[in-house]
Scaffold this active site. Structure first.
Site: not given
Ligand code: GRF
Length: 196
Positions: A111, A145
């Site tokens: 995240h 969650g």
């Molecule tokens: C990452 O920062 C992930 O945590 C968030 O979106 C981005 C995904 O980037 N949910 P990618 O698709 O791996 O380039």
């Protein structure tokens, strides 16, 4: 260790995992990549000859049906043995009980914020809007969650003057993908995490 990666977008995080898996001393191999739509990131898997599957939410009448289809696709990609780890790398949907119960304590998510701050689909935008000076990325163990599971790793990233959501997110993603590779590598080398 055999891992399955789930994506929704450009897959730059997946690309980093693929590069790490291809290192001669790598402790893990990516046996499949799954997306919830025609994610551009699937191209990284195809170029690395990694089997892929697409399970669009819209193909299923209910979320529970989609969740069951997702669990079946993970099982299909993983073959006769369960994967040691299921990695959500930019997967923008919540996995449900069918997936969670099939892989207890073995699903992790990355995240782009310092949880518990700024959970959900707009962590970077929310941190920027709040005016924080430091944000970062978190790897958690996935539970039922929204970004609420056990925190496995975190790294800080400075917010710069004039940052936009895009410039900040790109800076976070550099740190995020390095941290995820480190976490996956250490989990792959260690005995499987005990189910929660
Ligand atoms: C990452 O920062 C992930 O945590 C968030 O979106 C981005 C995904 O980037 N949910 P990618 O698709 O791996 O380039």
């Amino acid at each position: 260790a055999r891992i399955i990666v789930l994506i929704s977008g450009t897959g730059s995080t997946l690309a980093a995992l693929i590069r790490a898996a291809q290192a001669p001393d790598s402790a893990f191999e990516i046996v499949g990549v799954l997306a919830d739509g025609d994610a551009p990131g699937l191209a990284h898997a195809r170029q690395a000859a990694i089997p892929t599957a697409v399970v669009p939410l819209r193909d299923h009448p209910t979320r529970a049906d989609w969740d069951r289809a997702l669990a079946a696709a993970i099982a299909e990609l993983s073959g006769r043995a369960l994967p040691d780890l299921v990695v959500l790398a930019g997967f923008m949907k919540l996995v449900g009980p069918a997936v969670l119960s099939a892989h207890p304590g073995r699903i992790i998510n990355t995240h782009p914020a310092l949880l518990p701050s700024f959970p959900g689909a707009h962590g970077v935008r929310d941190a920027l809007a709040h005016g924080v000076k430091i944000t970062g990325a978190t790897v958690i163990e996935v539970d039922a969650g929204i970004d609420t599971g056990r925190i496995l790793a975190q790294r800080a990233v400075e917010v710069h003057e004039g940052d936009t959501e895009e410039t900040l997110h790109e800076r976070i993603k550099v740190v995020e993908r390095e941290m995820l590779v480190d976490v996956v590598s250490s989990l792959a080398a260690a005995p499987a995490p005990q189910p929660a």
